[in-house]
Design an enzyme around this catalytic site. Structure first.
Site, PDB file in Angstrom:
ATOM      1  N   ASP A   2      10.425 -28.514 -17.669  1.00 12.43           N
ATOM      2  CA  ASP A   2      10.359 -28.397 -19.122  1.00 12.43           C
ATOM      3  C   ASP A   2       8.979 -27.901 -19.554  1.00 12.43           C
ATOM      4  O   ASP A   2       8.020 -27.925 -18.771  1.00 12.43           O
ATOM      5  CB  ASP A   2      10.650 -29.799 -19.711  1.00 12.43           C
ATOM      6  CG  ASP A   2      11.285 -29.749 -21.082  1.00 12.43           C
ATOM      7  OD1 ASP A   2      11.210 -28.687 -21.736  1.00 12.43           O
ATOM      8  OD2 ASP A   2      11.833 -30.775 -21.504  1.00 12.43           O
ATOM      9  N   ASP A  11      18.536 -26.951 -26.928  1.00 12.55           N
ATOM     10  CA  ASP A  11      18.691 -28.397 -27.101  1.00 12.55           C
ATOM     11  C   ASP A  11      19.825 -28.701 -28.068  1.00 12.55           C
ATOM     12  O   ASP A  11      20.088 -29.868 -28.356  1.00 12.55           O
ATOM     13  CB  ASP A  11      17.387 -29.008 -27.640  1.00 12.55           C
ATOM     14  CG  ASP A  11      16.407 -29.304 -26.525  1.00 12.55           C
ATOM     15  OD1 ASP A  11      16.805 -29.233 -25.349  1.00 12.55           O
ATOM     16  OD2 ASP A  11      15.242 -29.607 -26.829  1.00 12.55           O
TER      17      ASP A  11
HETATM   18  C1  DGJ Z   1      13.107 -31.115 -24.158  1.00  7.85           C
HETATM   19  C2  DGJ Z   1      14.297 -30.600 -23.410  1.00  7.85           C
HETATM   20  O1  DGJ Z   1      14.741 -29.402 -23.940  1.00  7.85           O
HETATM   21  C3  DGJ Z   1      15.372 -31.663 -23.411  1.00  7.85           C
HETATM   22  O2  DGJ Z   1      16.524 -31.185 -22.809  1.00  7.85           O
HETATM   23  C4  DGJ Z   1      14.845 -32.884 -22.709  1.00  7.85           C
HETATM   24  O3  DGJ Z   1      14.647 -32.602 -21.364  1.00  7.85           O
HETATM   25  C5  DGJ Z   1      13.564 -33.350 -23.369  1.00  7.85           C
HETATM   26  N1  DGJ Z   1      12.610 -32.286 -23.524  1.00  7.85           N
HETATM   27  C6  DGJ Z   1      12.938 -34.469 -22.593  1.00  7.85           C
HETATM   28  O4  DGJ Z   1      11.740 -34.834 -23.108  1.00  7.85           O
END
Ligand code: DGJ
Length: 707
Positions: free
Chosen positions: A441, A505
């Site tokens: 990430d 997301d």
């Molecule tokens: C942002 C990501 O896009 C999410 O899918 C998740 O992994 C969160 N961070 C976790 O902090």
């Protein structure tokens, strides 16, 4: 002129280049069946009154020094000197469909190496290398790849976006001057995906000439579509340098990122299919040649609440649902109980995992699933042991306060100790645990990125590549996903080092329809993470049926993003069904040819995937809003074999009921839904298939099978 005319050719696309005295692309368009170099004489231009007395070429480097007057491809200087280079060809080398042109400006002390390669798929890949031949550094302000496009390419398409709303297409007609995309966020970004498509007016999915480009780069960038006052047009793409960021010392070469370019005479589908094929042939490399496993990712199921006992129960249920890879997301490392603290402290949280990670990993593996884990190596929370020990490891300019983003700052990967620390910690994680998959990430943009007082966004991007690459070499069996608050780091260069993208997301099926369609212009389904989320979406609070969510996730690399222990049997049954459906069809979905279908009613979105041998096809029709017309428009099914007969079947659908149930709009179903039909491929492609009337936010899946 003949002597200096070269051609690169592919089955769909040709590029013709005049190499001397200055290198210039004179043609980029459909494959020419009857080409001879003297044909290019037809393009020797007149010289107009009222401007320079000589013809001005639109060269590979688009130098202002020729008198181009448009946006040049190179800007820079040597302390104010040598600032207007003009490159004259000194050597060319053609090997098959690859061409290297060396050019020099002896006055400015610079050499330009241009590499052009036209692939079998029709994709042209271009990059330039600029070498400084003198003792004093040459300050690079800009270095771009420029490609001429046809004068007919008057319409431009690009994407805008933001967090939880990536890949939103928009269009404009460009008659004069330029359209520019600039990204200074330090990652590929949700906002400014580095791509441009230009085409003949109203180009569509199935028709029109389209010239599409994508810059493979995960940092700052600039893309431009420009119309010169003489009517010539070009597209240009470059890494964007912050003031003072880039200089090349004597003997050093700066390479531009690669520009990937696809011309199609068959609209946007043709462009995308060429890009997809190129990626499949040259860039996407999975450690093992096996089907893409169905995921369950814990993030939206449990967030930071990691309890190994509970996670193992989730894994039991996941395995029973058909999940093949189980991923624990954020929250497993020391002190990580919410998003305020702990980034940088890459040791296990022993309070949460008193017996280490192995019991969970073994449990997952004993269930026959692969194990994956989340990391965010480039980041640091001010509330972390790492920050307390090394506050100077933050990527920043001295003297200026840094605004946090999600309570975090960025680690300066240009500091060797910081880089080594991450490499060691990640190697501990991947070396001492049998990890199959890493969700990598990156949740904060780069603000005043600095190293030793100088701007360092470009350097940071390169160090990120080096870190990922080193880990990839050390742990070749591990697959990596590029996630950046969802789809903030999706591009071809990072794809050379990773295996999947987290598209967004936002798991709202309605929003995902647009996001995923946007992403499909440049990426094939097997690298697009698409998960079934909660009934009530966490990003929007909209509620969707399991059928709509399941079908929306079908044409990607499928997964679940939820806690299967907290839902009712109807939901679970849905997960099971869609995981099974995805597995049944993933060979077609992940290897077939993808088609987006233009629908006359803009509220309907349709797409299909047809197997390479044209024996099987799958089409999803999604009704995004209330239909504009009383009847749905027929679905034309592209990509089938015209002379073959296909059996049509409805593979999945919402609970379609007829009148009398309230809210549903049909008295009678289309005939093919009542009694099975066999129809020719040609008919399905030209006349199409009538559709049942769908309610808003529902979808159906239609299969065709050659008989
Ligand atoms: C942002 C990501 O896009 C999410 O899918 C998740 O992994 C969160 N961070 C976790 O902090």
């Amino acid at each position: 002129m003949q002597d200096s005319i070269l051609r690169l050719e592919s089955p769909t696309t040709d590029v013709v280049i005049k190499t001397h005295p200055f290198a210039e692309i004179v043609y980029w368009g459909p494959h020419l069946h009857h080409f001879s170099p003297q044909d290019a004489q037809s393009l020797i231009r007149p010289v107009a009154n009222g401007r320079l007395d000589v013809d001005i070429p639109l060269t590979l480097m688009a130098e202002l020094g020729h008198g181009l007057f448009g946006a040049p491809g190179i800007e820079g200087h040597r302390q104010g000197l040598d600032g207007s280079p003009v490159f004259r060809t000194v050597a060319i080398e053609q090997q098959g469909q690859s061409l290297t042109i060396n050019a020099e400006d002896e006055h400015a002390g610079l050499r330009l190496t241009s590499e052009l390669a036209l692939d079998e798929s029709g994709v042209l890949v271009v990059r330039h290398g600029l070498t400084n031949l003198r003792a004093q550094p040459w300050q690079v302000d800009r270095l771009a790849v420029t490609l001429p496009v046809s004068e007919r390419a008057k319409e431009v398409m690009a994407f805008h976006g933001r967090w939880i709303r990536e890949f939103q297409p928009h269009r404009l007609t460009l008659e004069h001057d330029s359209f520019v995309i600039e990204n200074r966020r330090g990652r590929t970004s949700h906002e400014h995906f580095p791509a441009l498509m230009t085409g003949t007016p109203a180009f569509g999915e199935m028709h029109g000439d389209v010239w599409g480009v994508h810059l493979g780069w995960s940092g700052n960038h600039r893309l431009r579509a420009e119309v010169k006052t003489d009517g010539r047009r070009y597209v240009q793409a470059e890494a964007l340098y912050l003031p003072g960021e880039m200089a090349i010392a004597e003997g050093e070469t700066l390479w531009t990122p690669k520009l990937y370019a696809s011309y199609s005479a068959q609209g946007l589908n043709g462009m995308s299919q060429q890009f997809h094929r190129y990626l499949r042939d040259h860039i996407i490399r999975f450690p093992e040649n096996k089907p893409r496993p169905v995921h369950l990712n814990t993030w939206e199921g449990i967030y930071f609440n990691h309890d190994p006992e509970y996670i193992m129960r989730m894994a039991d249920e996941a395995a029973a649902l058909g999940v093949e890879r189980f991923i624990i997301d954020d929250g497993w490392f020391k002190g990580r109980n919410d998003d305020h603290a702990a980034l940088g402290d890459w040791t296990l949280d022993e309070k949460k995992y008193p017996n280490g990670l192995m019991p969970v990993i073994n449990h997952v593996k004993n269930l026959g699933m692969e194990f994956g884990i989340w990391v965010e190596p480039e980041m640091i929370n001010p509330d972390s042991d790492l920050y307390r020990a090394h506050p100077d490891w933050v990527l920043a300019l001295p003297g200026y306060p840094q605004a946090t983003g999600r309570h975090q700052l960025v680690l300066n990967l240009n500091i060797p100790e910081a880089f080594e620390y991450l490499l060691e910690r990640m190697s501990w994680l991947l070396g001492e645990h049998p990890v199959d998959y890493v969700k990598w990430d990156m949740n904060r943009e780069l603000v005043q990125p600095g190293h030793l007082g100088k701007a360092a966004a470009d350097a940071q991007t390169r160090q990120y590549y080096r870190l990922l690459e080193t880990l990839g070499q050390r742990f070749p069996q591990v697959e990596f996903e590029s996630c950046s608050s969802g789809g903030g780091r999706i591009d071809y260069e990072v794809l050379t080092r990773c295996h999947r993208f987290w598209a967004s997301d936002n798991n709202d099926a309605l929003e995902r329809n647009t996001i995923q369609r946007g992403m499909s212009y440049f990426f094939p389904p097997e690298v697009m993470g698409a998960h079934i989320g909660h009934h009530k979406c966490h990003a929007t609070f909209r509620q969707h049926s399991i059928e709509f969510r399941g079908l929306t996730a079908l044409f990607g690399h499928m997964g679940l993003e939820l806690d299967p222990l907290t839902v009712d049997e109807h939901e679970r049954e849905g997960y099971r069904r869609y995981a099974a459906l995805h597995k049944q069809w993933r060979e077609v979905i992940h290897h077939g040819t993808q088609w987006r279908v233009d629908m006359p009613d803009a509220t309907t979105q349709a797409q299909g995937i047809v197997s390479e041998d044209q024996r099987q096809g799958l089409f999803i029709v999604s009704q995004l809003a209330m239909p504009d017309y009383t009847l749905m428009m027929p679905l034309r099914m592209p990509g089938l074999a015209p002379d073959a007969q296909y059996r049509i079947s409805l593979l999945d659908h919402p609970n379609i009921r007829l009148t009398g149930e309230g809210g549903h709009t049909m008295r009678k179903l289309p005939a093919w839904m009542e009694a099975p039909q066999t129809v020719s491929g040609e008919w399905l492609m030209q006349a199409g298939l009538v559709l049942p009337i769908l309610d808003p936010e529902t979808a159906i899946l239609i299969g065709v099978e050659r008989v």
